[in-house]
Design an enzyme around this catalytic site. Structure first.
Site, PDB file in Angstrom:
ATOM      1  N   LYS A 197       0.842  -1.212   0.000  1.00  0.00           N
ATOM      2  CA  LYS A 197       0.000   0.000   0.000  1.00  0.00           C
ATOM      3  C   LYS A 197       0.871   1.253   0.000  1.00  0.00           C
ATOM      4  O   LYS A 197       0.621   2.202  -0.747  1.00  0.00           O
ATOM      5  CB  LYS A 197      -0.926   0.002   1.229  1.00  0.00           C
ATOM      6  CG  LYS A 197      -2.101  -0.949   1.075  1.00  0.00           C
ATOM      7  CD  LYS A 197      -2.848  -1.189   2.362  1.00  0.00           C
ATOM      8  CE  LYS A 197      -3.913  -2.266   2.146  1.00  0.00           C
ATOM      9  NZ  LYS A 197      -4.463  -2.816   3.367  1.00  0.00           N
ATOM     10  N   GLN A 232      -4.821  -0.969   9.450  1.00  0.00           N
ATOM     11  CA  GLN A 232      -4.699  -2.329   8.922  1.00  0.00           C
ATOM     12  C   GLN A 232      -5.340  -3.343   9.881  1.00  0.00           C
ATOM     13  O   GLN A 232      -5.099  -3.321  11.093  1.00  0.00           O
ATOM     14  CB  GLN A 232      -3.205  -2.657   8.707  1.00  0.00           C
ATOM     15  CG  GLN A 232      -2.912  -4.001   8.098  1.00  0.00           C
ATOM     16  CD  GLN A 232      -3.322  -4.118   6.619  1.00  0.00           C
ATOM     17  OE1 GLN A 232      -3.542  -3.136   5.929  1.00  0.00           O
ATOM     18  NE2 GLN A 232      -3.438  -5.333   6.139  1.00  0.00           N
ATOM     19  N   ASP A 258     -11.312   2.915   3.388  1.00  0.00           N
ATOM     20  CA  ASP A 258     -11.546   1.462   3.365  1.00  0.00           C
ATOM     21  C   ASP A 258     -13.025   1.130   3.148  1.00  0.00           C
ATOM     22  O   ASP A 258     -13.368   0.011   2.785  1.00  0.00           O
ATOM     23  CB  ASP A 258     -11.154   0.857   4.725  1.00  0.00           C
ATOM     24  CG  ASP A 258      -9.845   0.095   4.678  1.00  0.00           C
ATOM     25  OD1 ASP A 258      -9.503  -0.438   3.608  1.00  0.00           O
ATOM     26  OD2 ASP A 258      -9.169   0.040   5.724  1.00  0.00           O
TER      27      ASP A 258
HETATM   28  N1  GUN Z   1      -6.403  -6.333   6.011  1.00  0.00           N
HETATM   29  C1  GUN Z   1      -6.494  -7.079   4.861  1.00  0.00           C
HETATM   30  N2  GUN Z   1      -7.069  -6.357   3.878  1.00  0.00           N
HETATM   31  C2  GUN Z   1      -7.361  -5.148   4.402  1.00  0.00           C
HETATM   32  C3  GUN Z   1      -7.950  -3.965   3.876  1.00  0.00           C
HETATM   33  O1  GUN Z   1      -8.366  -3.898   2.700  1.00  0.00           O
HETATM   34  N3  GUN Z   1      -8.059  -2.915   4.738  1.00  0.00           N
HETATM   35  C4  GUN Z   1      -7.635  -2.983   6.022  1.00  0.00           C
HETATM   36  N4  GUN Z   1      -7.801  -1.894   6.791  1.00  0.00           N
HETATM   37  N5  GUN Z   1      -7.083  -4.063   6.552  1.00  0.00           N
HETATM   38  C5  GUN Z   1      -6.936  -5.134   5.741  1.00  0.00           C
END
Ligand code: GUN
Length: 294
Positions: A52, A96, A119
């Site tokens: 990311k 996350q 998100d």
């Molecule tokens: N953990 C795995 N995928 C994601 C996601 O798309 N967003 C977040 N915040 N945590 C994750």
């Protein structure tokens, strides 16, 4: 049989975002900025966050990276989220998941300002999606929609069977596809569904999001269907240097020849998730900037 690659779609999204970002910086004097918060040192989360962060830099966004130790208290995390909520130079906030077990993910997600919820996990974002109001949509299902549009897959009147009822994929995927204009008929299947094969064999479009490697076999599908495989599973493979390979929820090798179209794993939906996260961050920055000027 057509292979629906995500890379091609994501490249279009990124090219557009790079141009939008240059324009945004020119107009406002600062870049759209995403804050990424990681608590603990789970290797899968660490590598996800690294990808990311790389994407953020590649499109020219501003970047705040917070790596907190596993024993961080929920109060401290909430305090960080509050400070990011009121920081005018932060437009998107991503905490996350999963969080360490001593924290309530629900409380943390709810603490994120809905206008920075890139998100799309906040209950208000989820509610907006369900009733068809504008707002942030969870990145993976929105990425699937982007692929559906790019490859001009007709959904109106089609029977879409979704495997998996998660808040992040299954439920928002269904909410998107039942909206007016998408007009699909949806069946959501889960671990307690009876006569699963009977249902999956009726699917014009089958979306697999259950996290079970190679779960969908060729006897479970209708010939000529379209398959979207959201699963990304690690299976042991001693022939690979890293000791594993990635497979989807679908037994691609045996299922693909029977399909009209199918997404591969890797190279399918996976890359779209982060592309949409970047798109949502731009959307957040544009909206917050427009609120500033009124
Ligand atoms: N953990 C795995 N995928 C994601 C996601 O798309 N967003 C977040 N915040 N945590 C994750």
């Amino acid at each position: 049989m057509q292979v629906l690659t995500g890379k091609e779609v994501a490249e279009h999204v990124y090219a557009r975002l790079e141009a939008d970002c240059r324009e945004f910086v020119h107009e406002h004097g600062y870049a759209p900025t995403l804050a990424v918060v990681l608590v603990g040192s789970d290797p899968a989360s660490q590598s996800d966050v690294a990808v990311k962060n790389q994407a953020v830099l590649s499109v020219g966004y501003g970047h705040r990276d917070y790596q907190l130790p596993e024993h961080t208290s929920e109060e401290a995390l909430l305090a960080l989220v509050h400070s990011l909520n009121i920081d005018p130079l932060v437009h998107g906030i991503l905490v996350q998941l999963p969080l360490p077990s001593h924290m309530s993910e629900e409380r943390v997600i709810q603490a994120i300002a809905v206008e920075k919820d890139v998100d799309g996990f906040h209950p208000q974002s989820v509610g907006n999606l369900l009733i068809g109001h504008p707002g942030f949509v969870s990145c993976t299902p929105q990425g699937v929609m982007e692929m559906i549009d790019y490859y001009q897959i007709e959904t109106a009147g089609k029977h879409v069977v979704i495997l998996g009822r998660s808040n992040i994929v299954g439920k928002p995927m269904a909410s998107l596809l039942i909206q007016k204009g998408r007009d699909a008929t949806i069946t959501i299947c889960h671990s307690k569904t009876q006569n699963l094969t009977e249902l999956t064999r009726q699917a014009d479009i089958l979306i697999a999001a259950i996290g079970k490697p190679l779960f969908v076999t060729k006897d479970m599908i209708k010939e000529g269907c379209i398959i979207i495989d959201v699963g990304i599973n690690r299976v042991q493979d001693a022939s690979r240097k890293r000791g594993y390979r990635l497979v989807g929820d679908v037994d691609y090798e045996h299922v693909a020849p029977l399909c009209k179209a199918i997404t591969p794993v890797p190279g399918g939906v996976g890359v779209m998730t982060i592309a949409i996260l970047m798109k949502n961050t731009m959307q957040a920055a544009v909206q917050l900037a427009s609120e500033e000027t009124v």
